[in-house]
Design an enzyme around this catalytic site. Structure first.
Site, PDB file in Angstrom:
ATOM      1  N   LYS A  13       0.828  -1.220   0.000  1.00  6.38           N
ATOM      2  CA  LYS A  13       0.000   0.000   0.000  1.00  6.38           C
ATOM      3  C   LYS A  13       0.856   1.261   0.000  1.00  6.38           C
ATOM      4  O   LYS A  13       0.611   2.181  -0.755  1.00  6.38           O
ATOM      5  CB  LYS A  13      -0.893   0.085   1.248  1.00  6.38           C
ATOM      6  CG  LYS A  13      -1.932  -0.964   1.407  1.00  6.38           C
ATOM      7  CD  LYS A  13      -2.816  -0.664   2.616  1.00  6.38           C
ATOM      8  CE  LYS A  13      -2.069  -0.534   3.938  1.00  6.38           C
ATOM      9  NZ  LYS A  13      -1.466  -1.784   4.439  1.00  6.38           N
ATOM     10  N   ARG A  85      -9.221   1.140   9.024  1.00  2.97           N
ATOM     11  CA  ARG A  85      -8.675  -0.168   9.355  1.00  2.97           C
ATOM     12  C   ARG A  85      -9.633  -0.984  10.219  1.00  2.97           C
ATOM     13  O   ARG A  85      -9.335  -2.140  10.535  1.00  2.97           O
ATOM     14  CB  ARG A  85      -7.382   0.025  10.150  1.00  2.97           C
ATOM     15  CG  ARG A  85      -6.113  -0.415   9.440  1.00  2.97           C
ATOM     16  CD  ARG A  85      -4.963  -0.059  10.352  1.00  2.97           C
ATOM     17  NE  ARG A  85      -3.747  -0.725  10.052  1.00  2.97           N
ATOM     18  CZ  ARG A  85      -2.777  -0.205   9.284  1.00  2.97           C
ATOM     19  NH1 ARG A  85      -2.950   0.950   8.688  1.00  2.97           N
ATOM     20  NH2 ARG A  85      -1.658  -0.861   9.108  1.00  2.97           N
ATOM     21  N   ARG A 124      11.718  -5.642   4.064  1.00  3.15           N
ATOM     22  CA  ARG A 124      11.452  -4.211   3.901  1.00  3.15           C
ATOM     23  C   ARG A 124      12.396  -3.371   4.755  1.00  3.15           C
ATOM     24  O   ARG A 124      12.718  -3.715   5.880  1.00  3.15           O
ATOM     25  CB  ARG A 124      10.004  -3.910   4.324  1.00  3.15           C
ATOM     26  CG  ARG A 124       9.722  -2.415   4.446  1.00  3.15           C
ATOM     27  CD  ARG A 124       8.272  -2.080   4.318  1.00  3.15           C
ATOM     28  NE  ARG A 124       7.477  -2.567   5.438  1.00  3.15           N
ATOM     29  CZ  ARG A 124       6.139  -2.502   5.458  1.00  3.15           C
ATOM     30  NH1 ARG A 124       5.487  -1.994   4.446  1.00  3.15           N
ATOM     31  NH2 ARG A 124       5.478  -2.964   6.491  1.00  3.15           N
ATOM     32  N   ARG A 157      12.026  -1.087  10.158  1.00  5.96           N
ATOM     33  CA  ARG A 157      11.053  -0.542  11.098  1.00  5.96           C
ATOM     34  C   ARG A 157      10.924  -1.507  12.271  1.00  5.96           C
ATOM     35  O   ARG A 157      10.888  -2.715  12.082  1.00  5.96           O
ATOM     36  CB  ARG A 157       9.693  -0.431  10.403  1.00  5.96           C
ATOM     37  CG  ARG A 157       9.273   0.976  10.105  1.00  5.96           C
ATOM     38  CD  ARG A 157       8.104   1.013   9.157  1.00  5.96           C
ATOM     39  NE  ARG A 157       6.931   0.309   9.650  1.00  5.96           N
ATOM     40  CZ  ARG A 157       5.815   0.160   8.946  1.00  5.96           C
ATOM     41  NH1 ARG A 157       5.726   0.669   7.734  1.00  5.96           N
ATOM     42  NH2 ARG A 157       4.782  -0.483   9.437  1.00  5.96           N
ATOM     43  N   ARG A 168       0.804  -8.179  13.552  1.00  6.09           N
ATOM     44  CA  ARG A 168       0.075  -7.234  12.696  1.00  6.09           C
ATOM     45  C   ARG A 168      -0.804  -7.953  11.681  1.00  6.09           C
ATOM     46  O   ARG A 168      -1.903  -7.503  11.380  1.00  6.09           O
ATOM     47  CB  ARG A 168       1.060  -6.297  11.990  1.00  6.09           C
ATOM     48  CG  ARG A 168       1.597  -5.206  12.919  1.00  6.09           C
ATOM     49  CD  ARG A 168       2.920  -4.661  12.456  1.00  6.09           C
ATOM     50  NE  ARG A 168       2.836  -4.070  11.137  1.00  6.09           N
ATOM     51  CZ  ARG A 168       3.858  -4.032  10.268  1.00  6.09           C
ATOM     52  NH1 ARG A 168       5.015  -4.533  10.596  1.00  6.09           N
ATOM     53  NH2 ARG A 168       3.700  -3.462   9.111  1.00  6.09           N
TER      54      ARG A 168
HETATM   55  P1  ADP Z   1       1.396  -1.477   7.561  1.00  2.10           P
HETATM   56  O1  ADP Z   1       0.258  -1.197   6.638  1.00  2.10           O
HETATM   57  O2  ADP Z   1       2.581  -2.032   6.853  1.00  2.10           O
HETATM   58  O3  ADP Z   1       1.012  -2.262   8.752  1.00  2.10           O
HETATM   59  P2  ADP Z   1       1.347   1.269   8.558  1.00  2.10           P
HETATM   60  O4  ADP Z   1       2.498   2.184   8.463  1.00  2.10           O
HETATM   61  O5  ADP Z   1       0.150   1.574   7.730  1.00  2.10           O
HETATM   62  O6  ADP Z   1       1.959  -0.148   8.181  1.00  2.10           O
HETATM   63  O7  ADP Z   1       0.866   1.142  10.076  1.00  2.10           O
HETATM   64  C1  ADP Z   1       1.755   0.940  11.125  1.00  2.10           C
HETATM   65  C2  ADP Z   1       1.033   0.959  12.460  1.00  2.10           C
HETATM   66  O8  ADP Z   1       0.417   2.247  12.673  1.00  2.10           O
HETATM   67  C3  ADP Z   1      -0.099  -0.037  12.655  1.00  2.10           C
HETATM   68  O9  ADP Z   1       0.372  -1.307  13.031  1.00  2.10           O
HETATM   69  C4  ADP Z   1      -0.907   0.667  13.775  1.00  2.10           C
HETATM   70  O10 ADP Z   1      -0.311   0.510  15.033  1.00  2.10           O
HETATM   71  C5  ADP Z   1      -0.814   2.128  13.403  1.00  2.10           C
HETATM   72  N1  ADP Z   1      -1.923   2.552  12.524  1.00  2.10           N
HETATM   73  C6  ADP Z   1      -1.815   3.022  11.265  1.00  2.10           C
HETATM   74  N2  ADP Z   1      -3.020   3.301  10.742  1.00  2.10           N
HETATM   75  C7  ADP Z   1      -3.928   2.996  11.702  1.00  2.10           C
HETATM   76  C8  ADP Z   1      -5.346   3.039  11.785  1.00  2.10           C
HETATM   77  N3  ADP Z   1      -6.104   3.460  10.751  1.00  2.10           N
HETATM   78  N4  ADP Z   1      -5.938   2.631  12.928  1.00  2.10           N
HETATM   79  C9  ADP Z   1      -5.217   2.209  13.971  1.00  2.10           C
HETATM   80  N5  ADP Z   1      -3.885   2.130  13.961  1.00  2.10           N
HETATM   81  C10 ADP Z   1      -3.234   2.512  12.849  1.00  2.10           C
END
Ligand code: ADP
Ligand code: ZN
Length: 216
Positions: A13, A85, A124, A157, A168
């Site tokens: 994404k 999410r 990554r 990360r 996750r």
């Molecule tokens: P990925 O899609 O690879 O998991 P992101 O950078 O989108 O990575 O998200 C990393 C973290 O940020 C998530 O594991 C969560 O803790 C937090 N996060 C991001 N977006 C949301 C969301 N919409 N709701 C709740 N937590 C979020």
């Protein structure tokens, strides 16, 4: 135009959003990136969010919804990456958009087998300075450990560690995957296979965006 990119962690994404936002002039709203920036500068949102990110859990819906609501403006062109999410966030988004007289134009679900998602997260790497995404196998920076764009340090990360990425993916299956059922009946819903090369996935996503633009 409002576009949502849905997909498991590791589905690409972030990588796809970065290039599509540039190509089509979307504002790239990546909640994960925003949280990481807020944590880095230790703002009040950052302090509230840090333990959740570190352990691979979702930040509570109320915090996320309020943060996104503060960033969406009437008439804006947004590419939402990592939001919504949960079902509650999806409903929060619906009411946010209603308030500004807007609606979702396109929802793309990037599909990827779990094993491949795990493999991608393990390889990554991310720039600690600007957030640019790399991959030690498929997209290494030109000089090892140094960002091509900002010369920042390219690192893994913390939440891409083996244990946290598995966590996750579980959270994704439990809380985010149900959004597919929520959106599936909408005419704006599309699925795109995320397993080919980034270039091929980008071409498939571009084709969908072009078709939506043409129909508007
Ligand atoms: P990925 O899609 O690879 O998991 P992101 O950078 O989108 O990575 O998200 C990393 C973290 O940020 C998530 O594991 C969560 O803790 C937090 N996060 C991001 N977006 C949301 C969301 N919409 N709701 C709740 N937590 C979020
Ligand atoms: Zn950088």
């Amino acid at each position: 135009m409002i576009v949502i990119l849905l997909g498991s962690p590791g589905s690409g994404k972030g990588t796809q959003s970065q290039s599509l936002a540039q190509k089509y002039g979307f504002k790239h709203l990546a909640t994960g990136d925003i949280f990481r920036a807020e944590i880095k500068s230790q703002t009040s949102i950052g302090v509230k969010a840090q333990d959740y990110l570190k352990s691979g859990k979702l930040v509570p819906d109320s915090i996320v919804i309020e943060m996104v609501a503060g960033k969406i403006e009437t008439g804006g062109k947004y590419l939402l990456d990592g939001f919504p999410r949960t079902l509650e966030q999806a409903q929060g988004l619906d009411s946010m958009l209603k308030r500004i007289g807007s609606s979702i134009d396109l929802i793309v679900f990037l599909t990827l087998p779990k094993e491949e998602a795990i493999r991608r997260m393990a390889s990554r790497r991310t720039c600690a300075g600007c957030g640019e995404v790399y991959n030690v196998i498929s997209r290494p920076p030109k000089a090892a450990g140094v960002c091509d764009k900002c010369s920042g340090q390219v690192v893994q990360r913390e939440d891409d560690s083996e244990a946290t990425s598995a966590k996750r993916l579980m959270v994704f299956e439990d809380l985010t995957h149900p959004l597919v059922a929520y959106y599936k009946s909408e005419a704006t819903f599309h699925e795109v296979d995320a397993s080919p090369t980034p270039e091929k996935v980008e071409a498939a996503l571009s084709a969908v965006i072009e078709s939506v633009k043409a129909a508007r």
